[in-house]
Design a protein around this motif. Sequence first.
Motif, short mmCIF file in Angstrom:
data_model
loop_
_atom_site.label_atom_id
_atom_site.label_comp_id
_atom_site.label_asym_id
_atom_site.label_seq_id
_atom_site.Cartn_x
_atom_site.Cartn_y
_atom_site.Cartn_z
N HIS A 26 0.85 -1.20 0.00
CA HIS A 26 0.00 0.00 0.00
C HIS A 26 0.88 1.25 0.00
O HIS A 26 2.03 1.20 0.44
CB HIS A 26 -0.83 0.09 1.29
CG HIS A 26 -1.78 -1.03 1.52
ND1 HIS A 26 -3.09 -1.01 1.12
CD2 HIS A 26 -1.61 -2.22 2.15
CE1 HIS A 26 -3.70 -2.14 1.50
NE2 HIS A 26 -2.82 -2.90 2.12
N HIS A 53 -2.46 -3.21 -3.67
CA HIS A 53 -3.83 -3.15 -3.17
C HIS A 53 -4.84 -3.14 -4.32
O HIS A 53 -5.89 -3.76 -4.25
CB HIS A 53 -3.98 -1.90 -2.28
CG HIS A 53 -5.31 -1.79 -1.63
ND1 HIS A 53 -5.66 -0.73 -0.81
CD2 HIS A 53 -6.41 -2.58 -1.66
CE1 HIS A 53 -6.90 -0.90 -0.38
NE2 HIS A 53 -7.38 -2.01 -0.88
N CYS A 60 -4.34 2.97 -4.85
CA CYS A 60 -3.30 2.40 -4.00
C CYS A 60 -2.63 1.18 -4.67
O CYS A 60 -3.35 0.34 -5.21
CB CYS A 60 -3.92 1.99 -2.67
SG CYS A 60 -2.74 1.36 -1.48
N CYS A 114 -8.30 1.31 2.78
CA CYS A 114 -7.02 1.61 3.42
C CYS A 114 -6.88 3.12 3.53
O CYS A 114 -7.66 3.86 2.94
CB CYS A 114 -5.85 0.97 2.68
SG CYS A 114 -5.29 1.87 1.23
ZN ZN Z 1 -4.14 0.44 0.08
#
Ligand code: ZN
Length: 318
Positions: free
Chosen positions: A67, A188, A196, A281
């Motif tokens: 990430h 991600h 991401c 996230c």
């Molecule tokens: Zn992420």
Amino acid sequence: MVTVDRRTLLKAGVTASAAGALGMTTTGTAGAAVPVPTIHPTADWGARPATGTIVVENHKPTYIVVHHAVDPPMNDDFSLARAYYVSRFIQNLHMDKNGWLDSGQQFTNSRGGYITEGRHRSLEILRGGTRHVQGANVGGHNSEVIGIENEGLYSTVDVPPALWNSLVSLVAYIASQYGIAPEFIKGHRDFNSTECPGQVLYNRLPDLRTAVGRVLGVAVARAEAEWPLLKPGDTGRQVQLAQQFLRASGFGVPTDGVFGKSTKDAVAALSAQAGLARDTCTAAKAADETGFLGADVWPLIVPADRSAAAWRADLARA
Ligand SMILES: [Zn+2]
């Protein structure tokens, strides 16, 4: 840079120490000990206690997920103190804003190359190498993934060398502990419709797999094509195909190959209908990702007459 498979050298009669002299990591044959990076535990950076029981699953994770991290805004403080601050900042965000019991990611990697434990127990369980601390960083896949938050946004700029080096050593160590092949190192966006880990860092995942393979002493198989990520404003053949699929699914979008407002609205509606996780996230808060069409949306719209792998390969060529 010229890369040489270590086994090619060995086959050619070059000794391990000569390979070492060429600047390669020579940790012995595949499966041998990999250097253990310094990972600062939660106690070192002043983590708050988790507000609930950490779930430890009785199996290994399948994927290592990279990430990038929007908060706090990145700067050029490369100190250990900054790494601790970033760890606290992300934990506060995840607990206070997202309402999670602890940090979502298992590990955090700073721009100065310092690695910290994210969710409590992640380090202890990683050292054991047989079980998995369930995190919260990839919607719909948290039982399968072990996630690393890398400080900073990498949509347009590259990662600092120190961050890259510590990422390689951390990912290699995780891969070695769990027996995860380099092809299973993912971004991600390979799971959720998100920018991401940033286009620049995402483009470097093949380099990461190669570098990790070198540390592990294993050859790296070519990773399969992934679902492309399309965003409002994008144009081209992939957008046009997506629009055709959306029309076939009952959405009144044009098929002009321009990802405009009606296409964005259709994708957003479809995602909501399907209950897809969004803002999964920290980085997803960097920009409005409403209407992003990625790995979790494509399977909902591609015709069922062909396999997902066939569609991914086709779209990659479109
Ligand atoms: Zn992420």
